[in-house]
Structures are given as C-alpha cells and as structure tokens.
Scaffold this motif. Sequence first.
Motif, PDB file in Angstrom:
ATOM      1  N   THR A 125       0.855  -1.185   0.000  1.00 28.94           N
ATOM      2  CA  THR A 125       0.000   0.000   0.000  1.00 28.94           C
ATOM      3  C   THR A 125       0.890   1.233   0.000  1.00 28.94           C
ATOM      4  O   THR A 125       2.007   1.209   0.513  1.00 28.94           O
ATOM      5  CB  THR A 125      -0.918   0.022   1.233  1.00 28.94           C
ATOM      6  OG1 THR A 125      -0.122   0.004   2.419  1.00 28.94           O
ATOM      7  CG2 THR A 125      -1.871  -1.169   1.228  1.00 28.94           C
ATOM      8  N   LEU A 126       0.376   2.285  -0.590  1.00 26.10           N
ATOM      9  CA  LEU A 126       1.107   3.551  -0.648  1.00 26.10           C
ATOM     10  C   LEU A 126       0.111   4.692  -0.483  1.00 26.10           C
ATOM     11  O   LEU A 126      -0.802   4.838  -1.290  1.00 26.10           O
ATOM     12  CB  LEU A 126       1.844   3.683  -1.984  1.00 26.10           C
ATOM     13  CG  LEU A 126       2.649   4.961  -2.213  1.00 26.10           C
ATOM     14  CD1 LEU A 126       3.795   5.061  -1.204  1.00 26.10           C
ATOM     15  CD2 LEU A 126       3.200   4.993  -3.637  1.00 26.10           C
TER      16      LEU A 126
ATOM     17  N   GLY B 260       2.347   3.751   4.466  1.00 29.93           N
ATOM     18  CA  GLY B 260       1.909   2.501   3.870  1.00 29.93           C
ATOM     19  C   GLY B 260       2.958   1.431   4.049  1.00 29.93           C
ATOM     20  O   GLY B 260       3.969   1.618   4.731  1.00 29.93           O
ATOM     21  N   THR B 261       2.742   0.295   3.409  1.00 33.66           N
ATOM     22  CA  THR B 261       3.680  -0.818   3.522  1.00 33.66           C
ATOM     23  C   THR B 261       4.772  -0.770   2.458  1.00 33.66           C
ATOM     24  O   THR B 261       5.637  -1.637   2.446  1.00 33.66           O
ATOM     25  CB  THR B 261       2.932  -2.162   3.428  1.00 33.66           C
ATOM     26  OG1 THR B 261       2.262  -2.240   2.167  1.00 33.66           O
ATOM     27  CG2 THR B 261       1.933  -2.323   4.566  1.00 33.66           C
ATOM     28  N   HIS B 262       4.743   0.204   1.586  1.00 37.00           N
ATOM     29  CA  HIS B 262       5.786   0.358   0.564  1.00 37.00           C
ATOM     30  C   HIS B 262       7.115   0.622   1.275  1.00 37.00           C
ATOM     31  O   HIS B 262       7.188   1.474   2.165  1.00 37.00           O
ATOM     32  CB  HIS B 262       5.446   1.516  -0.370  1.00 37.00           C
ATOM     33  CG  HIS B 262       6.255   1.564  -1.613  1.00 37.00           C
ATOM     34  ND1 HIS B 262       7.591   1.915  -1.624  1.00 37.00           N
ATOM     35  CD2 HIS B 262       5.935   1.283  -2.898  1.00 37.00           C
ATOM     36  CE1 HIS B 262       8.049   1.861  -2.855  1.00 37.00           C
ATOM     37  NE2 HIS B 262       7.058   1.472  -3.646  1.00 37.00           N
ATOM     38  N   PRO B 263       8.202  -0.092   0.882  1.00 42.88           N
ATOM     39  CA  PRO B 263       9.474   0.077   1.590  1.00 42.88           C
ATOM     40  C   PRO B 263      10.125   1.452   1.420  1.00 42.88           C
ATOM     41  O   PRO B 263      10.947   1.842   2.248  1.00 42.88           O
ATOM     42  CB  PRO B 263      10.367  -1.025   0.996  1.00 42.88           C
ATOM     43  CG  PRO B 263       9.730  -1.395  -0.284  1.00 42.88           C
ATOM     44  CD  PRO B 263       8.271  -1.117  -0.142  1.00 42.88           C
ATOM     45  N   ALA B 264       9.793   2.186   0.376  1.00 42.15           N
ATOM     46  CA  ALA B 264      10.348   3.530   0.160  1.00 42.15           C
ATOM     47  C   ALA B 264       9.203   4.489  -0.145  1.00 42.15           C
ATOM     48  O   ALA B 264       9.172   5.131  -1.200  1.00 42.15           O
ATOM     49  CB  ALA B 264      11.366   3.519  -0.966  1.00 42.15           C
TER      50      ALA B 264
ATOM     51  N   CYS C 260       6.346   8.449  -3.374  1.00 43.50           N
ATOM     52  CA  CYS C 260       5.382   9.556  -3.442  1.00 43.50           C
ATOM     53  C   CYS C 260       5.999  10.772  -4.125  1.00 43.50           C
ATOM     54  O   CYS C 260       5.342  11.440  -4.927  1.00 43.50           O
ATOM     55  CB  CYS C 260       4.893   9.918  -2.042  1.00 43.50           C
ATOM     56  SG  CYS C 260       3.764   8.705  -1.318  1.00 43.50           S
ATOM     57  N   ALA C 261       7.265  11.065  -3.823  1.00 46.84           N
ATOM     58  CA  ALA C 261       7.938  12.205  -4.465  1.00 46.84           C
ATOM     59  C   ALA C 261       8.038  11.989  -5.973  1.00 46.84           C
ATOM     60  O   ALA C 261       7.808  12.918  -6.755  1.00 46.84           O
ATOM     61  CB  ALA C 261       9.322  12.403  -3.861  1.00 46.84           C
ATOM     62  N   GLU C 262       8.368  10.772  -6.388  1.00 45.36           N
ATOM     63  CA  GLU C 262       8.455  10.490  -7.828  1.00 45.36           C
ATOM     64  C   GLU C 262       7.094  10.624  -8.497  1.00 45.36           C
ATOM     65  O   GLU C 262       6.986  11.175  -9.595  1.00 45.36           O
ATOM     66  CB  GLU C 262       9.028   9.098  -8.064  1.00 45.36           C
ATOM     67  CG  GLU C 262      10.502   8.992  -7.737  1.00 45.36           C
ATOM     68  CD  GLU C 262      11.047   7.580  -7.858  1.00 45.36           C
ATOM     69  OE1 GLU C 262      10.325   6.681  -8.358  1.00 45.36           O
ATOM     70  OE2 GLU C 262      12.193   7.368  -7.448  1.00 45.36           O
TER      71      GLU C 262
ATOM     72  N   ALA D 280      10.777   2.260 -13.429  1.00 43.15           N
ATOM     73  CA  ALA D 280       9.859   2.906 -12.500  1.00 43.15           C
ATOM     74  C   ALA D 280      10.519   3.453 -11.242  1.00 43.15           C
ATOM     75  O   ALA D 280       9.821   3.928 -10.361  1.00 43.15           O
ATOM     76  CB  ALA D 280       8.756   1.928 -12.129  1.00 43.15           C
ATOM     77  N   GLY D 281      11.816   3.416 -11.159  1.00 41.38           N
ATOM     78  CA  GLY D 281      12.484   3.971  -9.987  1.00 41.38           C
ATOM     79  C   GLY D 281      12.017   3.331  -8.705  1.00 41.38           C
ATOM     80  O   GLY D 281      11.951   2.106  -8.601  1.00 41.38           O
ATOM     81  N   SER D 282      11.659   4.126  -7.723  1.00 40.12           N
ATOM     82  CA  SER D 282      11.243   3.615  -6.414  1.00 40.12           C
ATOM     83  C   SER D 282       9.800   3.138  -6.380  1.00 40.12           C
ATOM     84  O   SER D 282       9.428   2.387  -5.479  1.00 40.12           O
ATOM     85  CB  SER D 282      11.413   4.715  -5.362  1.00 40.12           C
ATOM     86  OG  SER D 282      12.748   5.071  -5.250  1.00 40.12           O
TER      87      SER D 282
END
Length: 144
Positions: free
Chosen positions: A63-64, A72-76, A81-83, A138-140
Amino acid sequence: MRNTARWAAAFGLTAAAVCGPLTGAAVAAPGAAPSSLYAPSALVLTTGHGNDAAAAAPERAVTLTCAPTASGTHPAAARACAELRGVDGDFDALMAQDDAWCTKLYDPVVVTVQGVWQGKRVSYERTFGNTCVKDAAAGSVFAF
C-alpha cells in the motif's frame, strides 16, 4: 482455488487502502472547516510474473498513501510519493534510468495499481520484459 484466494487478497488490500481513510468521516456542516485539505492518494501496487494481470497471480502487494504524508507498507514510501508527485501521478511518465544494464532475457513481470491519486480513480497495468527492466523504468515506485 489458490489464484482466486490471491486475487481476493489483492482486492481486499485495495478496498482497505482506498476505503480505510474514509471510515468514520463525518459530513461537514455548512460553513464548517473541512477535516482535511488533501485530496486522498491511496494506492495498492501489485507485482507478479506473467504477460498480464489476468494470467499472473499477484506475488507481492504493498500500500502507498501520499497525502497528507507518505506512509503505507511500501518500503520507500516517501521516495515513491515524491516520484509520483513529480510526474503528477502519470505512471507512464516515470523515466527509465539511463545507466541501467539489463539482460534481454524475457521473463515478463506485470505491475498493477488500483486506488485513488489526488481524488481521482486510478487503474493501471503494465508488463515489463523482466524484473531488471521494471526496476529501471519505474524507480522507487515499483521497487518492492
């Protein structure tokens, strides 16, 4: 049966991420200040091996949430979110890394996004040639 259970889990995570922040929200009385000045941004991202989401069972889901703060559970979560803010939530606009070297081995990876980005419904699916191409493109955001 296992595939059905995986999809049910993925849809359950989607519902929890999208509807969770809305539970307990009261309708504001006329003239009252809104309880939040942020449009909701809550997403469920999944990844799995296969040519499309219908053929690929989700192997991982995170989740983000990006408003008001990254969580959320996203590791980064903060970086992802910034990207996404940098491309105004357009997943196709995420830029590939110029210095990434990936093999041409075809082992398709499909990613999906379901939820809400700044108050607008999001449903996105993309297939990459392999995991390296996905991570470079997709970067992060899809690095989980």
